[in-house]
Design a protein around this motif. Structure first.
Motif, PDB file in Angstrom:
ATOM      1  N   ARG A  20       0.826  -1.200   0.000  1.00  0.00           N
ATOM      2  CA  ARG A  20       0.000   0.000   0.000  1.00  0.00           C
ATOM      3  C   ARG A  20       0.869   1.262   0.000  1.00  0.00           C
ATOM      4  NH1 ARG A  20      -2.854   2.649   4.045  1.00  0.00           N
ATOM      5  NH2 ARG A  20      -1.630   1.481   5.528  1.00  0.00           N
ATOM      6  N   GLY A  31     -13.881   0.152  12.757  1.00  0.00           N
ATOM      7  CA  GLY A  31     -12.542  -0.411  12.582  1.00  0.00           C
ATOM      8  C   GLY A  31     -11.448   0.518  13.047  1.00  0.00           C
ATOM      9  N   LYS A  32     -11.731   1.819  13.045  1.00  0.00           N
ATOM     10  CA  LYS A  32     -10.734   2.790  13.508  1.00  0.00           C
ATOM     11  C   LYS A  32     -10.997   3.217  14.946  1.00  0.00           C
ATOM     12  CE  LYS A  32      -9.670   4.986   9.088  1.00  0.00           C
ATOM     13  NZ  LYS A  32      -8.245   4.751   9.061  1.00  0.00           N
ATOM     14  N   LYS A  33     -11.986   2.611  15.594  1.00  0.00           N
ATOM     15  CA  LYS A  33     -12.400   3.021  16.945  1.00  0.00           C
ATOM     16  C   LYS A  33     -12.693   4.510  16.991  1.00  0.00           C
ATOM     17  CE  LYS A  33     -10.019  -0.376  19.852  1.00  0.00           C
ATOM     18  NZ  LYS A  33     -11.145  -1.054  20.511  1.00  0.00           N
ATOM     19  N   ASP A  34     -13.222   5.021  15.886  1.00  0.00           N
ATOM     20  CA  ASP A  34     -13.434   6.453  15.774  1.00  0.00           C
ATOM     21  C   ASP A  34     -14.848   6.794  16.241  1.00  0.00           C
ATOM     22  OD1 ASP A  34     -13.495   9.069  15.078  1.00  0.00           O
ATOM     23  OD2 ASP A  34     -12.636   8.783  13.076  1.00  0.00           O
ATOM     24  N   HIS A  75     -16.036   9.365  17.609  1.00  0.00           N
ATOM     25  CA  HIS A  75     -16.474  10.704  17.240  1.00  0.00           C
ATOM     26  C   HIS A  75     -17.189  10.709  15.883  1.00  0.00           C
ATOM     27  CE1 HIS A  75     -16.189  14.989  16.594  1.00  0.00           C
ATOM     28  NE2 HIS A  75     -15.657  14.728  15.424  1.00  0.00           N
ATOM     29  N   TYR A  95     -13.199  -2.742  24.864  1.00  0.00           N
ATOM     30  CA  TYR A  95     -11.980  -3.484  24.601  1.00  0.00           C
ATOM     31  C   TYR A  95     -11.414  -4.012  25.909  1.00  0.00           C
ATOM     32  CZ  TYR A  95      -7.584  -5.232  23.114  1.00  0.00           C
ATOM     33  OH  TYR A  95      -6.551  -6.091  22.882  1.00  0.00           O
ATOM     34  N   TYR A 149      -2.090 -10.734  17.659  1.00  0.00           N
ATOM     35  CA  TYR A 149      -0.947  -9.836  17.802  1.00  0.00           C
ATOM     36  C   TYR A 149       0.076 -10.483  18.720  1.00  0.00           C
ATOM     37  CZ  TYR A 149      -4.138  -6.251  16.045  1.00  0.00           C
ATOM     38  OH  TYR A 149      -5.009  -5.535  15.288  1.00  0.00           O
ATOM     39  N   PRO A 168       4.427  -4.374  15.429  1.00  0.00           N
ATOM     40  CA  PRO A 168       3.440  -3.286  15.496  1.00  0.00           C
ATOM     41  C   PRO A 168       2.161  -3.485  14.693  1.00  0.00           C
ATOM     42  CG  PRO A 168       5.229  -2.662  14.074  1.00  0.00           C
ATOM     43  CD  PRO A 168       5.594  -4.001  14.635  1.00  0.00           C
ATOM     44  N   CYS A 169       1.965  -4.645  14.092  1.00  0.00           N
ATOM     45  CA  CYS A 169       0.707  -4.852  13.371  1.00  0.00           C
ATOM     46  C   CYS A 169       0.257  -6.298  13.576  1.00  0.00           C
ATOM     47  CB  CYS A 169       0.882  -4.533  11.897  1.00  0.00           C
ATOM     48  SG  CYS A 169       2.329  -5.296  11.201  1.00  0.00           S
ATOM     49  N   GLU A 194       1.833   4.250  12.841  1.00  0.00           N
ATOM     50  CA  GLU A 194       1.455   3.041  12.104  1.00  0.00           C
ATOM     51  C   GLU A 194       2.527   1.960  12.248  1.00  0.00           C
ATOM     52  OE1 GLU A 194       1.019   3.481   7.854  1.00  0.00           O
ATOM     53  OE2 GLU A 194      -0.496   1.899   7.802  1.00  0.00           O
ATOM     54  N   LYS A 224      -6.476  15.696  10.938  1.00  0.00           N
ATOM     55  CA  LYS A 224      -7.361  14.843  10.153  1.00  0.00           C
ATOM     56  C   LYS A 224      -6.977  14.900   8.665  1.00  0.00           C
ATOM     57  CE  LYS A 224     -11.053  12.282   9.489  1.00  0.00           C
ATOM     58  NZ  LYS A 224     -11.115  10.900   9.948  1.00  0.00           N
ATOM     59  N   GLU A 230      -4.400   7.703   4.768  1.00  0.00           N
ATOM     60  CA  GLU A 230      -5.192   6.565   5.244  1.00  0.00           C
ATOM     61  C   GLU A 230      -4.358   5.505   5.966  1.00  0.00           C
ATOM     62  OE1 GLU A 230      -7.258   5.332   1.653  1.00  0.00           O
ATOM     63  OE2 GLU A 230      -8.937   6.605   2.264  1.00  0.00           O
ATOM     64  N   PRO A 231      -3.640   5.885   7.014  1.00  0.00           N
ATOM     65  CA  PRO A 231      -2.847   4.883   7.744  1.00  0.00           C
ATOM     66  C   PRO A 231      -3.753   3.907   8.480  1.00  0.00           C
ATOM     67  CG  PRO A 231      -2.851   6.955   8.940  1.00  0.00           C
ATOM     68  CD  PRO A 231      -3.557   7.215   7.648  1.00  0.00           C
ATOM     69  N   ASP A 232      -3.243   2.700   8.726  1.00  0.00           N
ATOM     70  CA  ASP A 232      -4.022   1.659   9.405  1.00  0.00           C
ATOM     71  C   ASP A 232      -3.825   1.795  10.915  1.00  0.00           C
ATOM     72  OD1 ASP A 232      -5.530  -0.564   9.867  1.00  0.00           O
ATOM     73  OD2 ASP A 232      -3.939  -1.992   9.406  1.00  0.00           O
ATOM     74  N   ILE A 233      -4.502   2.761  11.512  1.00  0.00           N
ATOM     75  CA  ILE A 233      -4.339   3.035  12.945  1.00  0.00           C
ATOM     76  C   ILE A 233      -5.708   3.364  13.553  1.00  0.00           C
ATOM     77  CG2 ILE A 233      -1.948   3.831  12.843  1.00  0.00           C
ATOM     78  CD1 ILE A 233      -2.863   6.640  12.563  1.00  0.00           C
ATOM     79  N   TYR A 234      -5.746   3.438  14.888  1.00  0.00           N
ATOM     80  CA  TYR A 234      -6.979   3.838  15.562  1.00  0.00           C
ATOM     81  C   TYR A 234      -7.033   5.354  15.700  1.00  0.00           C
ATOM     82  CZ  TYR A 234      -7.725  -0.984  17.163  1.00  0.00           C
ATOM     83  OH  TYR A 234      -7.945  -2.329  17.233  1.00  0.00           O
ATOM     84  N   GLU A 235      -8.241   5.902  15.530  1.00  0.00           N
ATOM     85  CA  GLU A 235      -8.436   7.335  15.774  1.00  0.00           C
ATOM     86  C   GLU A 235      -9.268   7.446  17.036  1.00  0.00           C
ATOM     87  OE1 GLU A 235      -9.242   8.254  11.189  1.00  0.00           O
ATOM     88  OE2 GLU A 235      -9.915   9.839  12.513  1.00  0.00           O
ATOM     89  N   ASP A 275     -11.234  13.163  18.989  1.00  0.00           N
ATOM     90  CA  ASP A 275     -11.125  14.450  18.311  1.00  0.00           C
ATOM     91  C   ASP A 275     -10.652  15.434  19.379  1.00  0.00           C
ATOM     92  OD1 ASP A 275     -11.391  16.843  17.081  1.00  0.00           O
ATOM     93  OD2 ASP A 275     -13.387  16.441  16.257  1.00  0.00           O
ATOM     94  N   ARG A 332      -6.349  14.884  15.861  1.00  0.00           N
ATOM     95  CA  ARG A 332      -6.886  13.629  16.406  1.00  0.00           C
ATOM     96  C   ARG A 332      -5.821  12.911  17.232  1.00  0.00           C
ATOM     97  NH1 ARG A 332     -11.908  12.846  13.558  1.00  0.00           N
ATOM     98  NH2 ARG A 332     -12.249  14.983  12.889  1.00  0.00           N
ATOM     99  N   ASN A 341      -1.370   3.211  17.681  1.00  0.00           N
ATOM    100  CA  ASN A 341      -0.988   2.009  16.946  1.00  0.00           C
ATOM    101  C   ASN A 341      -1.891   0.866  17.395  1.00  0.00           C
ATOM    102  OD1 ASN A 341       0.779  -0.690  17.231  1.00  0.00           O
ATOM    103  ND2 ASN A 341       1.405   0.428  15.405  1.00  0.00           N
ATOM    104  N   LYS A 342      -2.295   0.029  16.429  1.00  0.00           N
ATOM    105  CA  LYS A 342      -3.245  -1.034  16.767  1.00  0.00           C
ATOM    106  C   LYS A 342      -2.662  -2.060  17.728  1.00  0.00           C
ATOM    107  CE  LYS A 342      -6.570  -0.704  13.078  1.00  0.00           C
ATOM    108  NZ  LYS A 342      -7.326  -1.372  12.014  1.00  0.00           N
ATOM    109  N   THR A 351      -2.182  -0.786  21.295  1.00  0.00           N
ATOM    110  CA  THR A 351      -3.435  -0.718  22.030  1.00  0.00           C
ATOM    111  C   THR A 351      -3.748  -2.055  22.707  1.00  0.00           C
ATOM    112  OG1 THR A 351      -4.110   0.827  20.342  1.00  0.00           O
ATOM    113  CG2 THR A 351      -5.816   0.101  21.816  1.00  0.00           C
ATOM    114  N   ARG A 396      -6.576   8.469  27.148  1.00  0.00           N
ATOM    115  CA  ARG A 396      -7.762   8.844  26.372  1.00  0.00           C
ATOM    116  C   ARG A 396      -8.850   9.398  27.296  1.00  0.00           C
ATOM    117  NH1 ARG A 396     -12.680   6.373  24.650  1.00  0.00           N
ATOM    118  NH2 ARG A 396     -13.304   7.225  22.639  1.00  0.00           N
TER     119      ARG A 396
END
Lengths: 362, 209
Positions: free
Chosen positions: A93, A167-170, A172, A198, A261, A266-267, B62, B73, B80-85, B88, B181, B185-186, B189, B200
């Motif tokens: 990616r 999926g992003k725990k967003d 907001h 979680y 994990y 880190p992933c 990431e 943002k 579009e990184p693969d992380i948690y947001e 805000d 924001r 990192n996933k 977490t 948080r």
């Protein structure tokens, strides 16, 4: 820290783990007709596929995924337990370059009951354990998520949007989108709560149970509980977390899904779940569950810190008889030492012991 | 307990963010000392801060070099990184906008030339409208492009609009509101959940609504 232990024998150990439980290796070709990927595009995590035309003018692809090929060949009515270790081809990616990735995976196709579900997820947990004693297996349930979203009465594309935020725990964006879509505040709060949950299974399960307002949600929650009880009885309970931010495409995945994990990577290094919906789309009346281990990521973060390149550097003069050199080398290898035989001392090589043989002897 | 690594964006926004972290009990006095260090640690509360280029914060997070970080943002939408947001932060507020010289009139018969740092955001915005565009990627001083006639419009973040006004540009379309924001990192977490969840929760209490 320091528990991460991936080395040359790890892959072998994982394969033995699967073989011991009666899973057979499934070896397959590197190519597949391109049409298959076109039709089931959303099942793949990649959009870029390497294609080529074969000698008869048909469009083929280098496999970006193995599960799809296994599912395509599944025979309904016949339980199959198999695993694979194959290379797949995907675009990175970040760099937009193709990469060859080694993937190790396990699939079960047939009727799924509580035992089979437990067996597959337990094998996923044990696969992680083989790599690190400090691992986490997050579990979620697509059935629970989609049943919860069903209470909001939204179009599929809007549901997909919400799943993306989940999926992003967003929380907001979840709440503001729900408001924008006209979702009732109470339902919106419930969806937001799902994204906040979680933690270890036992402390988070009561919250899930509380969220379950429809029979479908109750069923899904109870399935998770039964799975957890099975894993706990098998000794892996403390590594199991509930996490609804693992989300997969609803049109392919239905039941339990999970992601693994290990500390200091880190992933995620393992992912899988139940994908009956994919088989249904392929016109097959059977159920399926599986997982894949991301061998490329494990290798990337493995720490090979050898103090020495070789135990013995055996240096010989010109004129020494080859037989004599070989005898000397064998002497060391018989002691279990590694030996590098050269006629000069190279720069930069780290060795424990230097042995030189001349025509006169050592 | 392991250190929690926190990536902060260099500049005014980053300092504001650090103040918030300090207020919730995650301060690191060394950061206030004027020196050339890049990484700051506090042994007592086990935090380690480092400053990075704002657009790199997402990469550090990431890849797990930072467990958490604060990033705009705009960067998240662009890469579009693969992380948690996770939150805000309600600071660093601005808008992603299309701006053009005040004499500009859109001619839909022609391909629109767009100058921007945010190639993906611009492309997605115009793709949604079915408009054919040509993107000119710039790394700074985007406002110059339409003045020199290199492009018709720009896509950029607008805070107060002063820079635009001084260059005779005006906002013709607002794409999306932007703010800072809290990201995580996933994998971190999973393994540092307690620390991250605590931060948080405490940040949530000091964020100005």
């Amino acid at each position: 820290m320091g528990t991460y232990n991936y080395n040359d024998t790890t892959l072998y150990n994982l394969r033995m783990l699967y073989e011991q439980m009666g899973y057979k290796r499934f070896k397959m070709s590197k190519f597949e007709e391109y049409d298959l990927y076109l039709e089931y595009k959303k099942f793949l995590s990649t959009e870029n596929i390497i294609t080529f035309t074969d000698l008869h003018g048909k469009l083929f692809a280098l496999k970006p995924d193995i599960t799809l090929s296994i599912a395509k060949n599944a025979k309904p009515g016949e339980a199959q337990k198999l695993y694979y270790k194959e290379n797949v081809y995907r675009a990175s990616r970040e760099t937009k370059e193709y990469k060859e990735i080694t993937q190790l995976g396990l699939e079960y196709i047939g009727d799924i009951d509580a035992y089979t579900l437990g067996e597959v997820v337990l094998l996923a947990a044990r696969s992680l354990k083989a790599v690190s004693s400090n691992y986490v297996l997050d579990i979620s349930h697509m059935g629970f998520v989609s049943a919860l979203l069903d209470t909001a009465d939204l179009s599929d594309s809007r549901k997909e949007k919400l799943i993306g935020f989940l999926g992003k725990k967003d929380t907001h964006e979840l709440l503001s989108s729900c408001e924008h879509y006209g979702v009732e505040p109470e339902t919106a709060q419930r969806i937001a709560m799902l994204s906040e949950i979680y933690g270890d299974f036992e402390s988070t399960y009561p919250q899930i149970r509380e969220l379950a307002v429809t029979p479908a949600m109750v069923d899904a929650a109870e399935e998770l509980k039964a799975l957890y009880d099975f894993l706990k009885a098998s000794g892996e309970g403390e590594h199991i977390n509930l996490d609804f931010s693992i989300v997969n495409d609803m049109s392919y995945y239905n039941g339990v899904i999970y992601r693994g994990y290990v500390e200091s990577v880190p992933c995620s290094v393992l992912s899988g779940g139940r994908y009956d919906n994919l088989l249904k789309k392929l016109g097959k009346d059977c159920q399926a569950i599986g997982f894949a281990v991301y061998v490329d990521i494990l290798e990337l973060y493995a720490k090979y810190e050898k103090e020495y390149d070789v135990d013995v550097l055996l240096c010989y003069d010109k004129g020494v008889s080859p037989v004599k050199i070989s005898e000397k080398a064998t002497e060391f290898t018989a002691q279990g030492k590694s030996v590098k035989v050269l006629n000069t001392v190279p720069e930069g090589l780290k060795y424990k012991q230097l042995v030189t043989i001349t025509e006169e002897g050592e | 307990m392991d250190y929690l690594n926190i990536a902060l964006p260099k500049g005014r926004l980053g300092e504001k963010v650090y103040d918030m972290f300090e207020r919730i009990g995650y301060g690191c006095p060394a950061i206030r000392e004027k020196n050339r260090s890049l990484i700051f640690e506090n042994h007592e509360n086990k935090v380690r801060y480092f400053w990075s280029k704002p657009s790199d914060v997402a990469i550090y997070v990431e890849r797990g070099a930072a467990d958490i970080g604060v990033v705009g943002k705009d960067i998240l939408l662009e890469y579009e990184p693969d992380i948690y947001e996770l939150l805000d932060m309600n600071i660093g507020k601005c808008r992603m906008c299309v701006a053009a010289p005040d004499i500009f009139r859109d001619n839909p018969e022609k391909t629109l030339r767009v100058a921007t740092k945010f190639v993906n955001i611009a492309r997605a915005h115009y793709a949604k409208k079915g408009r054919d565009i040509e993107i000119c990627k710039l790394n700074g001083s985007i406002e110059i492009a339409p003045i020199l006639g290199m492009t018709d419009v720009i896509v950029d973040i607008v805070e107060t609009g002063t820079t635009l006004k001084e260059n005779n540009l005006e906002v013709i379309e607002s794409i999306i509101p932007i703010s800072a924001r809290l990201v995580a990192n996933k994998a971190s977490t999973k393994f540092k959940n307690e620390q991250i969840a605590d931060i948080r929760k405490r940040l949530q209490e000091v964020i100005e609504k």
